[in-house]
Design a protein around this motif. Structure first.
Motif, PDB file in Angstrom:
ATOM      1  N   ASP A  12      54.494  47.588  96.961  1.00 47.05           N
ATOM      2  CA  ASP A  12      53.470  46.562  96.839  1.00 47.05           C
ATOM      3  C   ASP A  12      52.552  46.955  95.694  1.00 47.05           C
ATOM      4  N   PHE A  13      51.866  45.977  95.133  1.00 48.34           N
ATOM      5  CA  PHE A  13      50.951  46.272  94.040  1.00 48.34           C
ATOM      6  C   PHE A  13      49.954  45.131  93.907  1.00 48.34           C
ATOM      7  N   THR A  14      48.912  45.403  93.162  1.00 47.72           N
ATOM      8  CA  THR A  14      47.962  44.364  92.799  1.00 47.72           C
ATOM      9  C   THR A  14      47.422  44.678  91.407  1.00 47.72           C
ATOM     10  N   VAL A  15      46.859  43.673  90.782  1.00 46.81           N
ATOM     11  CA  VAL A  15      46.286  43.795  89.450  1.00 46.81           C
ATOM     12  C   VAL A  15      44.774  43.672  89.576  1.00 46.81           C
ATOM     13  N   TRP A  16      44.055  44.500  88.839  1.00 45.12           N
ATOM     14  CA  TRP A  16      42.598  44.449  88.791  1.00 45.12           C
ATOM     15  C   TRP A  16      42.184  44.238  87.335  1.00 45.12           C
ATOM     16  N   ILE A  23      44.323  40.461  94.290  1.00 43.10           N
ATOM     17  CA  ILE A  23      45.208  40.764  95.408  1.00 43.10           C
ATOM     18  C   ILE A  23      45.964  39.513  95.834  1.00 43.10           C
ATOM     19  N   GLY A  24      47.276  39.608  95.858  1.00 41.50           N
ATOM     20  CA  GLY A  24      48.126  38.491  96.251  1.00 41.50           C
ATOM     21  C   GLY A  24      48.296  37.437  95.179  1.00 41.50           C
ATOM     22  N   GLU A  25      47.687  37.611  94.012  1.00 44.40           N
ATOM     23  CA  GLU A  25      47.762  36.601  92.953  1.00 44.40           C
ATOM     24  C   GLU A  25      48.755  36.956  91.853  1.00 44.40           C
ATOM     25  N   SER A  26      49.283  38.170  91.873  1.00 43.87           N
ATOM     26  CA  SER A  26      50.194  38.596  90.813  1.00 43.87           C
ATOM     27  C   SER A  26      51.587  38.851  91.382  1.00 43.87           C
ATOM     28  N   PRO A  27      52.534  37.956  91.092  1.00 44.59           N
ATOM     29  CA  PRO A  27      53.884  38.150  91.609  1.00 44.59           C
ATOM     30  C   PRO A  27      54.715  39.163  90.821  1.00 44.59           C
ATOM     31  N   PHE A  63      51.805  40.704  82.551  1.00 43.24           N
ATOM     32  CA  PHE A  63      51.822  40.464  83.985  1.00 43.24           C
ATOM     33  C   PHE A  63      51.685  38.973  84.226  1.00 43.24           C
ATOM     34  N   ASP A  64      52.048  38.557  85.421  1.00 43.17           N
ATOM     35  CA  ASP A  64      51.979  37.154  85.819  1.00 43.17           C
ATOM     36  C   ASP A  64      50.915  36.972  86.880  1.00 43.17           C
ATOM     37  N   LEU A  65      50.285  35.830  86.847  1.00 34.56           N
ATOM     38  CA  LEU A  65      49.373  35.419  87.916  1.00 34.56           C
ATOM     39  C   LEU A  65      49.831  34.058  88.397  1.00 34.56           C
ATOM     40  N   HIS A  66      49.794  33.803  89.698  1.00 33.33           N
ATOM     41  CA  HIS A  66      50.131  32.466  90.163  1.00 33.33           C
ATOM     42  C   HIS A  66      48.864  31.739  90.619  1.00 33.33           C
ATOM     43  N   GLU A 126      51.640  29.065  87.183  1.00 35.41           N
ATOM     44  CA  GLU A 126      51.724  30.481  86.833  1.00 35.41           C
ATOM     45  C   GLU A 126      51.166  30.699  85.437  1.00 35.41           C
ATOM     46  N   LEU A 127      50.538  31.848  85.254  1.00 38.41           N
ATOM     47  CA  LEU A 127      50.069  32.270  83.943  1.00 38.41           C
ATOM     48  C   LEU A 127      50.787  33.558  83.591  1.00 38.41           C
ATOM     49  N   ALA A 128      51.413  33.599  82.413  1.00 37.93           N
ATOM     50  CA  ALA A 128      51.986  34.839  81.892  1.00 37.93           C
ATOM     51  C   ALA A 128      50.960  35.403  80.919  1.00 37.93           C
ATOM     52  N   VAL A 129      50.499  36.625  81.185  1.00 34.17           N
ATOM     53  CA  VAL A 129      49.439  37.241  80.393  1.00 34.17           C
ATOM     54  C   VAL A 129      50.033  38.419  79.632  1.00 34.17           C
ATOM     55  N   SER A 130      49.880  38.409  78.287  1.00 28.13           N
ATOM     56  CA  SER A 130      50.382  39.494  77.436  1.00 28.13           C
ATOM     57  C   SER A 130      49.214  40.285  76.876  1.00 28.13           C
ATOM     58  N   CYS A 131      49.357  41.606  76.889  1.00 29.45           N
ATOM     59  CA  CYS A 131      48.267  42.498  76.486  1.00 29.45           C
ATOM     60  C   CYS A 131      48.771  43.585  75.544  1.00 29.45           C
ATOM     61  N   ALA A 132      47.826  44.147  74.796  1.00 30.71           N
ATOM     62  CA  ALA A 132      48.088  45.319  73.956  1.00 30.71           C
ATOM     63  C   ALA A 132      47.022  46.351  74.291  1.00 30.71           C
ATOM     64  N   ALA A 133      47.453  47.526  74.722  1.00 31.40           N
ATOM     65  CA  ALA A 133      46.517  48.561  75.173  1.00 31.40           C
ATOM     66  C   ALA A 133      46.305  49.623  74.096  1.00 31.40           C
ATOM     67  N   HIS A 134      45.089  50.167  74.083  1.00 29.22           N
ATOM     68  CA  HIS A 134      44.844  51.347  73.250  1.00 29.22           C
ATOM     69  C   HIS A 134      44.607  52.565  74.137  1.00 29.22           C
ATOM     70  N   TYR A 135      44.519  52.345  75.463  1.00 29.04           N
ATOM     71  CA  TYR A 135      44.422  53.447  76.415  1.00 29.04           C
ATOM     72  C   TYR A 135      45.381  53.168  77.564  1.00 29.04           C
ATOM     73  N   TYR A 136      46.103  54.206  77.991  1.00 25.62           N
ATOM     74  CA  TYR A 136      47.086  54.081  79.066  1.00 25.62           C
ATOM     75  C   TYR A 136      47.090  55.379  79.865  1.00 25.62           C
ATOM     76  N   GLN A 137      46.988  55.258  81.173  1.00 23.89           N
ATOM     77  CA  GLN A 137      47.091  56.414  82.055  1.00 23.89           C
ATOM     78  C   GLN A 137      47.928  56.016  83.258  1.00 23.89           C
ATOM     79  N   HIS A 138      48.928  56.839  83.567  1.00 23.67           N
ATOM     80  CA  HIS A 138      49.847  56.574  84.674  1.00 23.67           C
ATOM     81  C   HIS A 138      49.741  57.736  85.655  1.00 23.67           C
ATOM     82  N   LYS A 139      49.343  57.432  86.897  1.00 22.71           N
ATOM     83  CA  LYS A 139      49.223  58.455  87.938  1.00 22.71           C
ATOM     84  C   LYS A 139      50.179  58.131  89.080  1.00 22.71           C
ATOM     85  N   ILE A 140      50.784  59.166  89.630  1.00 20.97           N
ATOM     86  CA  ILE A 140      51.572  59.046  90.862  1.00 20.97           C
ATOM     87  C   ILE A 140      51.049  60.105  91.813  1.00 20.97           C
ATOM     88  N   ASP A 141      50.674  59.660  92.989  1.00 20.83           N
ATOM     89  CA  ASP A 141      50.152  60.561  94.015  1.00 20.83           C
ATOM     90  C   ASP A 141      48.956  61.370  93.481  1.00 20.83           C
TER      91      ASP A 141
END
Length: 174
Positions: A12-16, A23-27, A63-66, A126-141
């Motif tokens: 499961d996931f959500t976008v902020w 929550i529940g808006e991004s398929p 990402f997509d939003l519905h 649905e909205l398809a949203v495209s982004c370009a990042a200059h900062y990225y951090q990926h955490k697991i646990d």
């Protein structure tokens, strides 16, 4: 015995966006693809060429939003702070033994495109949203897997800042 193909499935996931949960808006979302930019190098006396890492290519994701989301439209492109939109993906992985691990992807990005789906009265849009990042951090646990800050010249992989390490090897960073 657990099937390795079923290891660490994103459940499961959500976008902020700017600390507002969708929550529940991004398929669906496409995590940023991290590509190392390389150049060929052939030094004197070498019998062939090698690929030399030269940083990262641009960090695009979408990402997509519905839902028809005015906040997303307000964050599009130009203006003060338009390149500094914090977009966070939060979810969890579940292993075959039932253990759950939090997954958090933090980005600071420019929303560069919003593509609405075909609109019909009374139907979900649905909205398809495209982004370009200059900062990225990926955490697991709660452990940093990768962290890249283009402006701050930071590229952490497996806990090691690769740019700082290169500067030390070359004698530029003491």
């Amino acid at each position: 015995m657990a099937n390795l193909r079923d290891a660490n499935i994103l459940q499961d996931f959500t976008v902020w966006i700017r600390d507002v949960g969708k929550i529940g808006e991004s398929p669906g979302f496409q995590l940023p693809e991290i590509k190392i930019q390389t150049e060929e190098f052939r030094g004197g006396g070498m019998d062939g060429t090698v690929e030399v890492p030269m940083g990262v290519e641009k960090i695009d994701f979408d990402f997509d939003l519905h839902t028809w989301d005015p906040q997303v439209f307000n964050e599009l492109g130009f203006g003060p702070d338009s390149m500094n939109v914090p977009i966070v993906f939060r979810g969890y992985l579940q292993s075959p033994d039932g253990a759950e691990k939090a997954v958090i992807v933090n980005t600071i990005a420019l929303i560069k495109e919003i593509k609405p789906s075909k609109v019909s009265p009374g139907k979900k849009t649905e909205l398809a949203v495209s982004c370009a990042a200059h900062y990225y951090q990926h955490k697991i646990d709660n452990k940093v897997v990768n962290e890249i800050s283009v402006f701050d010249k930071i590229m952490v992989i497996n806990g090691i800042d690769q740019n700082k390490r290169a500067r030390q090897i070359l004698g530029f960073d003491y």
